[in-house]
Motif scaffolding. Structure first.
Motif, short mmCIF file in Angstrom:
data_model
loop_
_atom_site.label_atom_id
_atom_site.label_comp_id
_atom_site.label_asym_id
_atom_site.label_seq_id
_atom_site.Cartn_x
_atom_site.Cartn_y
_atom_site.Cartn_z
N GLU A 46 6.67 -6.50 12.88
CA GLU A 46 5.51 -6.56 12.01
C GLU A 46 5.91 -6.82 10.57
O GLU A 46 6.96 -6.35 10.12
CB GLU A 46 4.70 -5.25 12.09
CG GLU A 46 5.45 -4.01 11.63
CD GLU A 46 4.64 -2.74 11.80
OE1 GLU A 46 3.71 -2.71 12.62
OE2 GLU A 46 4.97 -1.75 11.10
N GLY A 47 5.05 -7.54 9.87
CA GLY A 47 5.31 -7.80 8.46
C GLY A 47 5.03 -6.57 7.62
O GLY A 47 4.09 -5.82 7.89
N VAL A 48 5.85 -6.37 6.60
CA VAL A 48 5.74 -5.20 5.73
C VAL A 48 5.37 -5.62 4.31
O VAL A 48 4.46 -5.05 3.72
CB VAL A 48 7.07 -4.42 5.72
CG1 VAL A 48 7.01 -3.28 4.72
CG2 VAL A 48 7.40 -3.91 7.12
N TRP A 50 5.45 -9.21 1.43
CA TRP A 50 5.64 -10.64 1.26
C TRP A 50 5.69 -10.99 -0.22
O TRP A 50 5.06 -10.33 -1.06
CB TRP A 50 4.46 -11.40 1.88
CG TRP A 50 4.31 -11.27 3.35
CD1 TRP A 50 4.72 -12.15 4.30
CD2 TRP A 50 3.66 -10.20 4.06
NE1 TRP A 50 4.37 -11.71 5.55
CE2 TRP A 50 3.73 -10.51 5.44
CE3 TRP A 50 3.04 -9.02 3.67
CZ2 TRP A 50 3.18 -9.67 6.42
CZ3 TRP A 50 2.50 -8.18 4.64
CH2 TRP A 50 2.58 -8.51 6.00
N SER A 58 2.33 -9.28 -1.59
CA SER A 58 1.33 -8.72 -0.70
C SER A 58 2.01 -7.69 0.19
O SER A 58 3.21 -7.79 0.46
CB SER A 58 0.70 -9.83 0.14
OG SER A 58 -0.32 -9.32 0.98
N TYR A 59 1.21 -6.69 0.63
CA TYR A 59 1.78 -5.58 1.40
C TYR A 59 0.91 -5.24 2.59
O TYR A 59 -0.32 -5.37 2.55
CB TYR A 59 1.92 -4.33 0.52
CG TYR A 59 2.84 -4.52 -0.64
CD1 TYR A 59 2.37 -4.97 -1.87
CD2 TYR A 59 4.20 -4.26 -0.51
CE1 TYR A 59 3.23 -5.15 -2.94
CE2 TYR A 59 5.08 -4.44 -1.57
CZ TYR A 59 4.58 -4.89 -2.78
OH TYR A 59 5.44 -5.07 -3.83
N ARG A 60 1.57 -4.72 3.59
CA ARG A 60 0.87 -4.13 4.72
C ARG A 60 0.17 -2.87 4.22
O ARG A 60 0.71 -2.14 3.38
CB ARG A 60 1.91 -3.77 5.79
CG ARG A 60 1.36 -3.22 7.06
CD ARG A 60 2.45 -2.94 8.07
NE ARG A 60 1.88 -2.71 9.38
CZ ARG A 60 1.55 -3.69 10.20
NH1 ARG A 60 1.76 -4.93 9.86
NH2 ARG A 60 1.01 -3.42 11.38
N ASP A 61 -1.03 -2.61 4.72
CA ASP A 61 -1.82 -1.48 4.23
C ASP A 61 -1.05 -0.17 4.28
O ASP A 61 -1.13 0.66 3.37
CB ASP A 61 -3.13 -1.34 5.02
CG ASP A 61 -4.16 -2.38 4.61
OD1 ASP A 61 -5.16 -2.51 5.34
OD2 ASP A 61 -3.97 -3.06 3.58
N SER A 62 -0.30 0.05 5.33
CA SER A 62 0.35 1.35 5.53
C SER A 62 1.48 1.61 4.55
O SER A 62 1.96 2.74 4.46
CB SER A 62 0.87 1.47 6.96
OG SER A 62 1.84 0.48 7.22
N LYS A 64 1.34 0.21 1.21
CA LYS A 64 0.84 0.00 -0.16
C LYS A 64 1.01 1.27 -0.98
O LYS A 64 0.68 2.37 -0.53
CB LYS A 64 -0.62 -0.42 -0.13
CG LYS A 64 -0.84 -1.86 0.27
CD LYS A 64 -2.32 -2.23 0.26
CE LYS A 64 -2.53 -3.66 0.67
NZ LYS A 64 -3.97 -4.02 0.72
#
Length: 121
Positions: A46-48, A50, A58-62, A64
């Motif tokens: 999964e992307g974490v 970018w 940009s970030y994965r919600d979990s 941020k």
């Protein structure tokens, strides 16, 4: 082709911090969108975080508010500062580079070998 080498993983307790590094064989800014991905055992990659070719992040919600992606262009190095780590952050972390897409994806062409992060409760 660009070569990527990650480092900085390790074992920490919940609430701790780590900084991952990804050394690139080529300059990244303006040439590659970069990203950090992770994969836990039995789960999909999964992307974490970018960062695009112009430095927009940009970030994965979990993650941020806890993780920060950055790059040092003179050093050709991508970083992931991880604070307030949780056990669910435990995974192998990979950096990825993509010369074509705005945001690196799971099918991007260039990957490092990974660095393990383990967070204990």
């Amino acid at each position: 082709q660009v070569q990527l080498v990650e480092s900085g993983g390790g074992s920490v307790q919940s609430g701790g911090s780590l900084r991952l590094s990804c050394a690139s064989s080529e300059g990244m800014y303006g040439r590659y969108s970069m990203a950090w991905f992770r994969q836990a055992p039995g789960k999909e990659r999964e992307g974490v975080a970018w960062i695009d070719k112009r430095g927009t992040t940009s970030y994965r919600d979990s993650v941020k508010g806890r993780f920060t992606i950055s790059q040092d262009n003179p050093k050709n190095t991508l970083y992931l500062q991880m604070d307030m780590l949780k056990p669910e952050d435990t995974a192998m972390y990979y950096c990825a580079a993509d010369p074509w897409l705005l945001w690196a994806q799971r099918n991007s062409p260039y990957w490092g070998q990974g660095t393990q992060v383990t967070v204990s409760s």
